[in-house]
Design a protein around this motif. Structure first.
Motif, PDB file in Angstrom:
ATOM      1  N   TYR A   1       0.839  -1.198   0.000  1.00 20.15           N
ATOM      2  CA  TYR A   1       0.000   0.000   0.000  1.00 20.15           C
ATOM      3  C   TYR A   1       0.877   1.253   0.000  1.00 20.15           C
ATOM      4  O   TYR A   1       2.081   1.209   0.282  1.00 20.15           O
ATOM      5  CB  TYR A   1      -0.949   0.002   1.194  1.00 20.15           C
TER       6      TYR A   1
ATOM      7  N   ARG B   1     -12.524  -7.744  -3.592  1.00 21.58           N
ATOM      8  CA  ARG B   1     -11.124  -7.339  -3.542  1.00 21.58           C
ATOM      9  C   ARG B   1     -10.624  -7.162  -4.972  1.00 21.58           C
ATOM     10  O   ARG B   1     -10.628  -8.129  -5.758  1.00 21.58           O
ATOM     11  CB  ARG B   1     -10.272  -8.384  -2.811  1.00 21.58           C
TER      12      ARG B   1
ATOM     13  N   ILE C   1     -10.153   4.114  -8.002  1.00 24.47           N
ATOM     14  CA  ILE C   1      -8.885   3.743  -7.370  1.00 24.47           C
ATOM     15  C   ILE C   1      -7.796   4.534  -8.086  1.00 24.47           C
ATOM     16  O   ILE C   1      -7.475   4.260  -9.241  1.00 24.47           O
ATOM     17  CB  ILE C   1      -8.618   2.233  -7.487  1.00 24.47           C
TER      18      ILE C   1
ATOM     19  N   LEU D   1      -2.942   1.480  -7.823  1.00 17.97           N
ATOM     20  CA  LEU D   1      -2.878   0.153  -7.216  1.00 17.97           C
ATOM     21  C   LEU D   1      -1.523  -0.450  -7.560  1.00 17.97           C
ATOM     22  O   LEU D   1      -1.285  -0.880  -8.687  1.00 17.97           O
ATOM     23  CB  LEU D   1      -4.010  -0.725  -7.735  1.00 17.97           C
TER      24      LEU D   1
ATOM     25  N   HIS E   1      -7.554  -3.419  -3.218  1.00 15.55           N
ATOM     26  CA  HIS E   1      -8.552  -2.421  -2.828  1.00 15.55           C
ATOM     27  C   HIS E   1      -9.832  -3.164  -2.490  1.00 15.55           C
ATOM     28  O   HIS E   1     -10.293  -4.016  -3.256  1.00 15.55           O
ATOM     29  CB  HIS E   1      -8.792  -1.436  -3.977  1.00 15.55           C
TER      30      HIS E   1
END
Length: 616
Positions: free
Chosen positions: A247, A500, A528, A531, A537
């Motif tokens: 992350y 997910r 998003i 990523l 996410h």
């Protein structure tokens, strides 16, 4: 580097002598040089030196010309005067190649001059390194005898645009096949000509992280892995063992998270490639909160110190701050070693002769922040052949640091390197080269997260950072997948859908747009921004129960751009079962109620049934 000498013959004396410009020749001859370095598509440089020697005294003339090159291996050496080939004597002394040109004809008299050409080919001036071409032209020796000097560097267009060139050319021209850079003597006194051509450079990296969980219960541990920035794109081949997730923090660092059992130690091996660009790319929007955080004082960036604030009041632009830092601090190479104590900005002001890259960076950041300019530190690897500033990564994991400042007009972070600017004399403010690899970003904290090479265990630390010229990997794209869990909150009530969105590919994905449809109707949509590889996410929503709502979908569709997944709700397959169960529950509830309210005498009915059976 090269040096030139003249052999002067006195017309009234039989002896001849070799003098450098600092002695006899300087007062008796004027020497002009025009040098062209023409590089072909294969990197071979054809060098043409046009020398003009002008007499300042009537009784002297030049008999010989001595030309010295250092650290090169010239081939096809030739000399001409007036179309006639001259004899060139070539000798070798250590790393010096010495040419001696003798002149058969005499040129005497004040103002008389001779012009001749010395040419040769050299393979080492232009070198292909990965995806880029590096060009290094020898420095002019401070004792050279040139009164006027003009150097032309001709580069084929096939090399691409210049990523970096120093010193700045006085003129740039272009023809159908070459780009031509012109330099005059004033720009060549201090520095050699250094240039890099190409849009990007690619390095491979092999990093080892040694981590542990010291407590008696399971715990999460994070490591910082090289992230994407405006000037670099990272491709991951493998992280072993696989992290729980990767992350981004507020500074843009990529943090890989691992769940470790009690007292567990593991070695995490990270393999990948990084592509360095010449021009910044716009990636993620930077919030006002993050920019404000990057103007605050921190442990090593004492921007609230009175002396630093006073400097900031007069040094109001990043370039002025850069010039001050490069001129004020002096690099102390003796401090470049593992576990060196970081001094910080305030101590760097007090001890300007004791600085290494950390102090150059800290002082720049502190003054910039005091001036209200967002600034931050980059820790990483910088590839250089200069042994004075070269990281110790060949023998230890001592890395490099440099600052970035926020350019509000371009809306991006701009890297500069005052350390290299001070030690090389080159301009590392207006354009950075393709040799700086970002490992971690320090903005909200002046020390965390730790860079690769810092994760070591035990009394005998090993080398954990390996960097080499690489190539773009075949698998270099994101790979977006959709995973889900469908859970019943209660047997007859709503279901919870857990989605997910994961990235199992090599590189970061940007601006993903997950959408969820119930029977073809858009129900939920998210964005998003980014990523990273191994990132995920999560999206959660409820699916209504068919028993209590007529809006329960038969089919759920989840899409993320071109990727899609169908989810069978299965409500219609179990509706009858649920109705039967509900009927049974209602019946049992009513039955219990009647018994408790004495409206149903269970003993009477049991006795009645027994007596009836006995009669029969």
């Amino acid at each position: 580097m090269y040096k030139v000498y003249l052999a002067i013959i006195l017309l009234f004396f039989p002896l001849s002598f070799i003098f450098s410009r600092n002695s006899f020749a300087e007062d008796n001859f004027e020497t002009d040089a025009s040098i062209e370095y023409k590089v072909n598509d294969n990197g071979l440089s054809s060098v043409t030196n046009v020398f003009t020697l002008r007499n300042l005294k009537s009784e002297l003339q030049v008999k010989s010309f001595v030309f010295t090159l250092r650290g090169v291996n010239p081939k096809n050496v030739k000399a001409f005067e007036n179309g006639n080939e001259l004899v060139v004597f070539q000798t070798q002394e250590n790393k010096n190649t010495i040419f001696t040109v003798n002149f058969p004809e005499k040129v005497a008299g004040v103002g008389k001059y001779r012009t001749f050409i010395l040419s040769y080919d050299e393979e080492s001036f232009a070198v292909k390194s990965g995806e880029i071409w590096e060009v290094n032209i020898p420095k002019i020796d401070k004792d050279n005898i040139f009164d006027k000097l003009n150097i032309t560097l001709s580069i084929p267009l096939s090399f691409g645009d210049e990523a970096y060139i120093t010193p700045e050319p006085s003129e740039i021209n272009k023809d159908t096949t070459n780009k031509i850079y012109v330099f005059d003597k004033s720009r060549l006194v201090k520095n050699a000509i250094t240039a890099v051509f190409g849009k990007s450079q690619i390095y491979s990296f092999n990093l080892m992280y040694r981590i542990e969980n010291p407590v008696n219960k399971k715990g999460l541990t994070q490591i910082a892995i090289p992230p994407d920035t405006s000037l670099q794109r990272v491709y991951y081949e493998n992280i072993d063992p696989k992290p729980k997730r990767v992350y981004l923090d507020n500074d843009g660092n990529w943090l890989a998270e691992f769940l470790l059992p009690p007292k567990e130690k593991i070695d995490v091996k990270v393999l990948g490639s990084v592509q360095i660009f010449t021009k910044p790319r716009k990636l993620l929007a930077v919030s006002a909160h993050v920019l404000n955080e990057n103007t605050k004082p921190k442990e090593f960036w004492q921007s609230d110190d009175p002396q630093i604030k006073e400097l900031a009041s007069s040094l109001k632009t990043p370039e002025e701050i850069y010039k001050f830092v490069t001129n004020y601090l002096n690099y102390n190479e003796e401090r470049v070693k593992p576990n060196v104590v970081r001094l910080g900005a305030k101590a760097a002001l007090v001890s300007p002769n004791n600085a290494i890259c950390m102090e150059f960076t800290d002082l720049f950041i502190a003054i910039a922040r005091a001036a209200g300019i967002p600034a931050r530190e980059i820790n990483g690897f910088a590839d250089t052949d200069n042994p004075k500033i070269q990281p110790l990564s060949l023998v230890a994991d001592v890395l490099h640091s440099w600052p970035e400042y926020w350019n509000k007009d371009l809306e991006t972070w701009i890297p500069v390197d005052p350390t290299w600017g001070a030690t090389s004399g080159n301009d590392y403010f207006n354009k950075l080269d393709l040799k700086h690899i970002t490992f971690v970003i320090h903005g909200s904290d002046s020390t965390l997260p730790y860079a690769p090479g810092s994760y070591k265990l035990g009394p005998n630390p090993q080398k954990d950072v390996y960097i080499a010229i690489g190539s773009l990997p075949e698998k270099n794209r994101p790979n977006i997948k959709i995973e889900y869990d469908l859970k019943n909150k209660f047997f007859i009530f709503n279901k919870e859908l857990l989605i997910r969105v994961t990235n199992s590919g090599a590189s970061q994905a940007f601006n993903l747009n997950p959408k969820i449809f119930f029977d073809g109707k858009l129900t939920k949509e998210e964005n998003i921004q980014s990523l990273p590889p191994y990132g995920q996410h999560r999206i959660s929503l409820d699916i209504p129960s068919l028993i209590f709502s007529n809006k329960s979908p038969k089919e759920v569709l989840v899409t993320v751009d071109s990727v899609q997944t169908y989810i069978d709700n299965k409500s219609y397959n179990i509706v009858i079962l649920r109705l039967v169960v509900i009927f049974i529950l209602i019946f049992l509830t009513l039955f219990i109620f009647l018994i408790k309210s004495h409206k149903l005498n269970l003993k009477y009915y049991v006795s009645y049934l027994i007596s009836k059976k006995n009669k029969s």
